[in-house]
Write an enzyme that holds these catalytic residues in place. Structure first.
Site, mmCIF file in Angstrom:
data_model
loop_
_atom_site.group_PDB
_atom_site.id
_atom_site.type_symbol
_atom_site.label_atom_id
_atom_site.label_comp_id
_atom_site.label_asym_id
_atom_site.label_seq_id
_atom_site.Cartn_x
_atom_site.Cartn_y
_atom_site.Cartn_z
ATOM 1 N N LYS A 124 26.945 -43.259 13.608
ATOM 2 C CA LYS A 124 25.818 -43.007 14.424
ATOM 3 C C LYS A 124 25.626 -43.885 15.706
ATOM 4 O O LYS A 124 26.035 -44.710 15.712
ATOM 5 C CB LYS A 124 24.355 -43.362 13.381
ATOM 6 C CG LYS A 124 23.316 -42.510 13.746
ATOM 7 C CD LYS A 124 23.177 -41.367 12.526
ATOM 8 C CE LYS A 124 21.904 -40.377 12.826
ATOM 9 N NZ LYS A 124 21.838 -39.320 12.110
ATOM 10 N N GLY A 153 6.238 -28.469 3.692
ATOM 11 C CA GLY A 153 6.879 -28.585 5.257
ATOM 12 C C GLY A 153 7.728 -27.291 4.999
ATOM 13 O O GLY A 153 8.707 -27.173 4.586
ATOM 14 N N GLY A 207 9.156 -25.777 7.890
ATOM 15 C CA GLY A 207 9.495 -25.792 9.418
ATOM 16 C C GLY A 207 10.854 -24.990 9.139
ATOM 17 O O GLY A 207 11.109 -24.091 8.321
ATOM 18 N N VAL A 255 14.009 -25.737 7.963
ATOM 19 C CA VAL A 255 14.720 -25.744 6.629
ATOM 20 C C VAL A 255 13.719 -25.300 5.651
ATOM 21 O O VAL A 255 14.246 -24.231 4.870
ATOM 22 C CB VAL A 255 15.237 -27.090 6.266
ATOM 23 C CG1 VAL A 255 15.956 -27.251 5.032
ATOM 24 C CG2 VAL A 255 16.348 -27.686 7.384
HETATM 25 P P1 NAD Z 1 11.110 -29.071 11.176
HETATM 26 O O1 NAD Z 1 10.527 -29.902 12.067
HETATM 27 O O2 NAD Z 1 11.491 -27.712 11.764
HETATM 28 O O3 NAD Z 1 10.198 -28.814 9.856
HETATM 29 C C1 NAD Z 1 9.309 -29.967 9.481
HETATM 30 C C2 NAD Z 1 8.013 -29.192 8.992
HETATM 31 O O4 NAD Z 1 7.184 -30.140 8.529
HETATM 32 C C3 NAD Z 1 7.258 -28.919 10.201
HETATM 33 O O5 NAD Z 1 6.994 -27.421 9.851
HETATM 34 C C4 NAD Z 1 5.975 -29.562 10.291
HETATM 35 O O6 NAD Z 1 4.645 -29.321 10.708
HETATM 36 C C5 NAD Z 1 5.935 -30.147 8.674
HETATM 37 N N1 NAD Z 1 5.107 -31.161 8.363
HETATM 38 C C6 NAD Z 1 5.091 -32.498 8.928
HETATM 39 N N2 NAD Z 1 4.458 -33.508 8.321
HETATM 40 C C7 NAD Z 1 3.903 -32.626 7.359
HETATM 41 C C8 NAD Z 1 3.115 -33.137 6.350
HETATM 42 N N3 NAD Z 1 2.409 -34.489 6.195
HETATM 43 N N4 NAD Z 1 2.715 -32.235 5.199
HETATM 44 C C9 NAD Z 1 3.309 -31.092 5.175
HETATM 45 N N5 NAD Z 1 4.178 -30.458 6.306
HETATM 46 C C10 NAD Z 1 4.167 -31.464 7.153
HETATM 47 O O7 NAD Z 1 12.261 -30.011 10.350
HETATM 48 P P2 NAD Z 1 13.407 -29.385 9.635
HETATM 49 O O8 NAD Z 1 14.626 -29.285 10.637
HETATM 50 O O9 NAD Z 1 13.118 -28.077 9.006
HETATM 51 O O10 NAD Z 1 13.874 -30.520 8.501
HETATM 52 C C11 NAD Z 1 12.808 -30.801 7.681
HETATM 53 C C12 NAD Z 1 13.630 -31.901 7.157
HETATM 54 O O11 NAD Z 1 14.797 -31.952 6.395
HETATM 55 C C13 NAD Z 1 13.455 -33.308 7.829
HETATM 56 O O12 NAD Z 1 13.289 -34.569 6.950
HETATM 57 C C14 NAD Z 1 15.073 -33.213 8.383
HETATM 58 O O13 NAD Z 1 15.273 -34.770 8.487
HETATM 59 C C15 NAD Z 1 15.683 -32.781 6.926
HETATM 60 N N6 NAD Z 1 16.998 -32.466 7.282
HETATM 61 C C16 NAD Z 1 17.042 -31.278 8.242
HETATM 62 C C17 NAD Z 1 18.385 -30.767 8.373
HETATM 63 C C18 NAD Z 1 18.550 -29.463 9.463
HETATM 64 O O14 NAD Z 1 19.491 -28.939 9.256
HETATM 65 N N7 NAD Z 1 17.544 -29.172 10.210
HETATM 66 C C19 NAD Z 1 19.524 -31.268 8.039
HETATM 67 C C20 NAD Z 1 19.281 -32.523 6.940
HETATM 68 C C21 NAD Z 1 18.133 -32.802 6.755
#
Ligand code: NAD
Length: 365
Positions: free
Chosen positions: A80, A180, A182, A184
């Site tokens: 990292k 959440g 977003g 994923v």
């Molecule tokens: P993202 O930012 O697109 O989505 C996160 C969502 O959570 C957003 O819509 C946000 O408004 C919402 N949110 C924030 N605080 C909140 C709360 N207190 N209550 C409810 N909703 C809340 O991120 P993502 O890419 O979808 O990733 C989501 C999680 O998965 C993160 O923890 C990320 O580290 C993990 N992750 C993502 C990936 C990837 O490929 N994107 C890979 C591995 C892990």
């Protein structure tokens, strides 16, 4: 600061401090373990309060990547990097190209990717100076946005958890609460609805919730209630620390299977609390490995179907973790750490595999 003392405790192979006065670059690259292959892990840009805090973060995150790659069966080690500073003030082409040169100087022992506060555009500047970059735009030969593959892996991991805990082969008719929605969480909701699950959603962004209500008939839930709904599966897909002293006693589910990173506020204590309550916990770094699997596929010439297929393998990985946990009376988190450790140790004894992994790098160079 006793750095060698600190890194011998965590088992790190190499830490590189990168400094460039002209661009203001201050970065740390941590190579944790290259037994299984080159150390791959994202680059995070953060305005750390101190250098100690930055070092601690990069050591913790790089070690996590070793375990994630190992348990996922990839020929990758863990690494990292962090760039210290305010992204709004410090970002420039010269800074990222300078960082790229530092990455290149490691000759492929470390491969970088996007992480918090780093955009595809930034990585494309890094890629002007080194081939050891993944996660760049599909337009320039990269794998692009990993979230659909992460969600596909999470969906398959959720199904494995349902199979183990509830004896069901399908999510049809099951209630799933997603915290959440977003990148994923949104894709996950669609996969679940397609297979007939009843999907409950909460997000601080109401527009995202409304869109899923219209598109798949998801049921909106108050933010403060989503974790305590009476459902078959709770899927945390927002922020870390959502499983803690306060929320665990309120859970009314038998399965936790979601993509968020660092779901357990205190790994040891809260994994044990979940086991005590007989709630099956899919270790976050296992179930959300689809993103890493996606960039791993990119190293071999990106093929989206191959990435999806490999991410679906999270189903079998989790079933073997659950079996180990049951047989040994340990938490699912301890079981996955053990499977990762065993793989590193057994492969570490194979003399020429290290060369094979290094050869793989030169394909990309
Ligand atoms: P993202 O930012 O697109 O989505 C996160 C969502 O959570 C957003 O819509 C946000 O408004 C919402 N949110 C924030 N605080 C909140 C709360 N207190 N209550 C409810 N909703 C809340 O991120 P993502 O890419 O979808 O990733 C989501 C999680 O998965 C993160 O923890 C990320 O580290 C993990 N992750 C993502 C990936 C990837 O490929 N994107 C890979 C591995 C892990």
């Amino acid at each position: 600061m006793a750095i060698f003392e600190q890194i011998s405790g965590t088992g790190h192979e190499q830490i590189v401090f990168c400094n460039d006065k002209a661009t203001g670059l201050k970065a740390i690259i941590a190579v944790h373990d290259t037994t299984l292959g080159p150390a791959l892990g994202g680059c995070r840009m953060w305005d750390y309060k101190s250098e100690e805090e930055a070092l601690e973060d990069v050591l913790r995150l790089s070690r996590g990547m070793t375990y994630k790659a190992a348990v996922s069966g990839l020929a990758l080690g863990g690494g990292k990097s962090v760039i210290i500073g305010d992204p709004k003030k410090l970002k420039s082409e010269a800074l990222f190209r300078t960082f790229g040169r530092f990455v290149d100087s490691l000759g492929g022992r470390y491969i970088t990717a996007e992480d918090v506060n780093i955009r595809v555009k930034d990585m494309e500047q890094v890629a002007l100076e080194t081939n050891f970059v993944t996660g760049i735009n599909s337009r320039v030969g990269g794998s692009g946005d990993p979230s659909p593959v992460t969600a596909w892996g999470t969906f398959n991991g959720l199904k494995a958890s349902v199979k183990h805990q509830l004896g069901k082969d399908s999510v049809n008719g099951l209630k799933v609460a997603i915290q959440g929605t977003g990148a994923v969480g949104g894709h996950l909701a669609r996969f679940l609805a397609d297979e007939g699950a009843e999907v409950f959603v909460a997000d601080i962004n109401e527009k995202k919730v409304d869109a899923l209500v219209k598109e798949i008939g998801a049921k909106p839930v108050e933010l403060s209630k989503i974790h305590s709904l009476e459902v078959d599966v709770f899927a945390p897909c927002a922020l870390g620390g959502c499983l803690n002293d306060e929320t665990i006693p309120q859970l009314q589910t038998q399965v936790i299977a979601g993509a968020a990173n660092n779901q357990l506020l205190d790994e040891t204590k809260h994994a044990a609390m979940l086991k005590e309550r007989n709630i099956l916990y899919a270790p976050d770094y296992v179930i959300n490995a689809g993103g890493l699997i996606n960039v791993y596929q990119e190293l071999q010439g990106y093929d989206p179907e191959a990435a999806r297929k490999r991410a679906a393998g999270i189903y079998d990985t989790l079933l073997s973790i659950y079996e180990t946990a049951d047989n040994q009376g340990i938490t699912t988190l301890q079981a996955s750490d053990k499977i990762a450790d065993d793989r590193i140790n057994s492969v570490g004894g194979m003399k020429d595999l290290r060369n094979t992994a290094e050869n793989q790098l030169w394909i990309n160079a």
